[in-house]
Design a protein around this motif. Structure first.
Motif, PDB file in Angstrom:
ATOM      1  N   GLY A  23      28.801 -63.712  22.075  1.00 20.97           N
ATOM      2  CA  GLY A  23      28.980 -62.342  22.409  1.00 20.97           C
ATOM      3  C   GLY A  23      29.284 -62.219  23.850  1.00 20.97           C
ATOM      4  O   GLY A  23      28.602 -63.122  24.453  1.00 20.97           O
ATOM      5  N   SER A  24      29.764 -61.061  24.314  1.00 15.86           N
ATOM      6  CA  SER A  24      29.847 -60.797  25.634  1.00 15.86           C
ATOM      7  C   SER A  24      29.780 -59.235  25.898  1.00 15.86           C
ATOM      8  O   SER A  24      30.172 -58.652  25.026  1.00 15.86           O
ATOM      9  N   LYS A  25      29.111 -58.964  27.006  1.00 19.25           N
ATOM     10  CA  LYS A  25      29.146 -57.260  27.411  1.00 19.25           C
ATOM     11  C   LYS A  25      30.326 -57.045  27.868  1.00 19.25           C
ATOM     12  O   LYS A  25      30.707 -55.742  27.559  1.00 19.25           O
ATOM     13  N   ALA A  26      31.226 -57.903  28.008  1.00 16.32           N
ATOM     14  CA  ALA A  26      32.867 -57.357  28.690  1.00 16.32           C
ATOM     15  C   ALA A  26      33.445 -57.177  27.251  1.00 16.32           C
ATOM     16  O   ALA A  26      33.544 -58.130  26.747  1.00 16.32           O
ATOM     17  N   TRP A  27      34.248 -55.950  27.486  1.00 19.68           N
ATOM     18  CA  TRP A  27      34.938 -55.554  26.323  1.00 19.68           C
ATOM     19  C   TRP A  27      36.341 -56.659  26.322  1.00 19.68           C
ATOM     20  O   TRP A  27      36.850 -57.066  25.319  1.00 19.68           O
ATOM     21  N   HIS A  29      37.581 -60.247  27.657  1.00 21.25           N
ATOM     22  CA  HIS A  29      36.969 -61.333  28.132  1.00 21.25           C
ATOM     23  C   HIS A  29      37.535 -62.618  27.490  1.00 21.25           C
ATOM     24  O   HIS A  29      38.257 -62.693  26.574  1.00 21.25           O
ATOM     25  N   GLN A  84      24.181 -72.087  28.039  1.00 20.80           N
ATOM     26  CA  GLN A  84      24.854 -71.339  28.946  1.00 20.80           C
ATOM     27  C   GLN A  84      25.256 -72.280  30.072  1.00 20.80           C
ATOM     28  O   GLN A  84      24.874 -73.442  30.139  1.00 20.80           O
ATOM     29  N   GLU A 114      32.153 -67.805  25.532  1.00 23.72           N
ATOM     30  CA  GLU A 114      32.760 -66.696  26.096  1.00 23.72           C
ATOM     31  C   GLU A 114      32.188 -66.378  27.602  1.00 23.72           C
ATOM     32  O   GLU A 114      31.262 -66.495  27.750  1.00 23.72           O
ATOM     33  N   GLN A 116      31.386 -64.040  30.500  1.00 27.78           N
ATOM     34  CA  GLN A 116      30.456 -62.646  30.286  1.00 27.78           C
ATOM     35  C   GLN A 116      30.893 -61.400  31.113  1.00 27.78           C
ATOM     36  O   GLN A 116      30.180 -60.657  31.460  1.00 27.78           O
ATOM     37  N   THR A 118      34.425 -59.491  32.694  1.00 23.72           N
ATOM     38  CA  THR A 118      36.052 -59.198  32.267  1.00 23.72           C
ATOM     39  C   THR A 118      36.885 -60.061  32.949  1.00 23.72           C
ATOM     40  O   THR A 118      37.032 -60.213  33.994  1.00 23.72           O
TER      41      THR A 118
END
Length: 168
Positions: A23-27, A29, A84, A114, A116, A118
């Motif tokens: 998962g990533s907080k960036a839409w 990426h 990480q 992934e 993290q 953009t």
């Protein structure tokens, strides 16, 4: 399901059979999901080598620009590892998830890395985040303990240039 939603899911690799990603907080990426098959190595051996490299055993250092790895969950005896990697300059952190399955003397690893932040192009960084933790002499990679033979199959990893992983 609408055609637009199906296209979006396919574009971002959210299809059945693709390795599970952290998962990533960036839409938007960069990421890489792949499967590595180790026909002559147990999953315990594969996990042990991944963790040994993360821990820098026997002088192992990240050959891809000197990043720093951390094991965030799992062990040599679990089927899922999360890690990480912080880039050598400390600016970026990528997350990885490793799912190991197999029996006897063979192991299949479904892995995903992934970004993290953009990003669209990563010049094989997410691929190298995974690759350098298991590659061996067949690619000129340094090992900590064990040298594996393996094959890779890419689920969603358009940038997967092995030559970018060993920076001398």
């Amino acid at each position: 399901m609408s055609a637009q939603l199906i296209i979006i899911l396919l574009a971002f690799g959210a299809v059945a059979g693709a390795p599970s990603c952290p998962g990533s907080k960036a839409w938007i990426h960069a990421k890489c999901s792949l499967t590595a098959t180790f026909p002559d190595s147990s999953c315990g051996d594969v996990a042990t080598e991944i963790i040994a490299r993360i821990n820098g055993e026997n002088g192992w250092t990240d050959p891809h620009n000197g990043g720093t790895y951390t094991l965030t969950s799992g062990s040599e005896t679990t089927s899922v590892l999360t890690t990480q990697r912080v880039t050598g300059n400390g600016k970026y952190t990528d997350l990885q998830k490793w799912t190991l399955s197999g029996s006897g003397s063979s192991c299949e690893v479904a892995a995903c890395s992934e970004s993290q932040v953009t990003s669209i192009l990563d010049f094989s960084t997410n691929y190298c985040n995974l690759h350098v933790l298991y590659c061996g002499s067949q690619d000129g990679c340094p090992v900590a303990k064990l040298d594996f033979k393996y094959q890779e199959a890419f689920a969603s990893c358009s940038q997967n240039d092995k030559s970018k992983c060993i920076v001398k």
